[in-house]
Design an enzyme around this catalytic site. Structure first.
Site, mmCIF file in Angstrom:
data_model
loop_
_atom_site.group_PDB
_atom_site.id
_atom_site.type_symbol
_atom_site.label_atom_id
_atom_site.label_comp_id
_atom_site.label_asym_id
_atom_site.label_seq_id
_atom_site.Cartn_x
_atom_site.Cartn_y
_atom_site.Cartn_z
ATOM 1 N N LYS A 100 33.601 -9.966 37.033
ATOM 2 C CA LYS A 100 34.241 -11.124 36.097
ATOM 3 C C LYS A 100 35.428 -11.621 36.728
ATOM 4 O O LYS A 100 36.121 -12.471 36.219
ATOM 5 C CB LYS A 100 34.506 -10.652 34.750
ATOM 6 N N VAL A 143 27.611 -2.234 33.784
ATOM 7 C CA VAL A 143 26.844 -0.911 33.964
ATOM 8 C C VAL A 143 26.177 -0.349 32.530
ATOM 9 O O VAL A 143 26.791 -0.235 31.394
ATOM 10 C CB VAL A 143 28.081 0.159 34.151
ATOM 11 N N SER A 147 30.607 2.265 28.150
ATOM 12 C CA SER A 147 31.444 2.156 26.702
ATOM 13 C C SER A 147 31.224 0.457 26.555
ATOM 14 O O SER A 147 31.750 -0.219 27.539
ATOM 15 C CB SER A 147 32.702 2.374 26.874
#
Length: 306
Positions: A100, A143, A147
């Site tokens: 990003k 990933v 989280s």
């Protein structure tokens, strides 16, 4: 040595390490990377050899709404870690970045791009100032299972009977597993230390082909034994602030060279002089601590091309 700002995360990580690696000595610190004095004190006490910095605010829409917080963690926090590592004589710092940051359209990506610039600038001046500390950046996409990733969200929505929320039918992302990300990050760090003459590189992990989010949603519904669109619906909710339909692994202004081993390529951005970076980061920090969101956005736009 582990530094974590979230008490719950710290507790869970410590518990996992105690169970799986009880023989490994460890010391856990509750500390925010924004706190330069505390970070420096920890580094001076432990003198780490290798430093992996994964501390970041990474959710695009949230950072878009809280640009000052994004700057303080992703820019100033990265600066604090790098400076503390050099002062403590660390062998290397590995900065974990994101796709990003490439040709970015959002605040989160811009803050991570500035972090890349700072690590590159630090690595380029290492030999000039007679210091041995190296600085590497590793860049990759989403990933799976990390989280705040899509998989836990989709699992929760499937358990509720749907719908699964997808922002746009054409939106696609790069994905890799936690194990792949960790192993390639360690390999990139080892390769960087081996090639002591190649400074200022960004290691870009091979993410394969991008996956459409709607295809991932349908696959997960099918894996749950349900029929997409019939048992569990998919709802298109629209692109959120700062999001792109697709991500890229290389910036248009970067030179791309082989890394010398499978699964990783190197990107070489046009470097930003360390003096300009430090001055710009001080201005960003001042604006962020004052809560001036317009000045923060202007500062990022001035520093990050495009």
């Amino acid at each position: 040595m582990l530094i974590e700002n979230c008490e719950l995360n710290a507790y869970q990580i410590d518990r996992l390490l105690a169970r799986h690696f009880p023989q490994v000595p460890r010391r856990l610190h509750i500390c925010c990377v924004r706190d330069a004095a505390h970070v420096n004190a920890i580094f001076q006490a432990h003198r780490p050899d290798l430093v992996f910095n994964a501390a970041a605010l990474k959710h695009v829409p949230l950072v878009e709404l809280n640009p000052c917080e994004g700057v303080l963690t992703n820019v100033i926090g990265t600066r604090n870690i790098c400076d503390a590592a050099r002062a403590a004589g660390a062998r290397a710092v590995v900065q974990v970045s994101t796709d990003k940051a490439v040709n970015t359209t959002n605040v989160m990506g811009a803050t991570k791009r500035v972090g890349e610039f700072y690590c590159q600038a630090q690595d380029l001046i290492t030999r000039e100032i007679g210091c041995d500390t190296r600085f590497f950046t590793v860049r990759f996409g989403n990933v799976l299972g990390s989280s705040g990733s899509l998989i836990p969200l989709f699992q929760e929505q499937i358990a509720r009977g749907g719908p699964l929320t997808v922002t746009d039918p054409q939106m696609e992302r790069y994905f890799m597993t936690i194990r792949e990300a960790v192993e390639l990050t360690l390999l990139a760090a080892a390769q960087g230390l081996k090639d002591c003459h190649d400074t200022g590189r960004i290691f870009v992990l091979d993410m394969g082909s991008p996956v459409r989010i709607v295809d991932l949603a349908e696959r997960m519904i099918t894996m749950a034994g349900k029929v997409p669109g019939k048992d569990i619906k998919i709802e298109i909710v629209g692109i959120r602030p700062g999001e792109k339909l697709f991500e890229e692994l290389f910036d248009r202004n970067e030179r791309i060279v082989p890394a010398g081993f499978a699964g990783v390529t190197c990107a070489i951005p046009h470097p930003v002089p360390i003096s300009r970076l430090r001055a710009a980061m001080l201005r960003l920090e001042k604006a962020a601590r004052a809560g001036d969101e317009d000045l923060v956005r202007a500062g990022l736009a001035d520093l990050v091309p495009g």
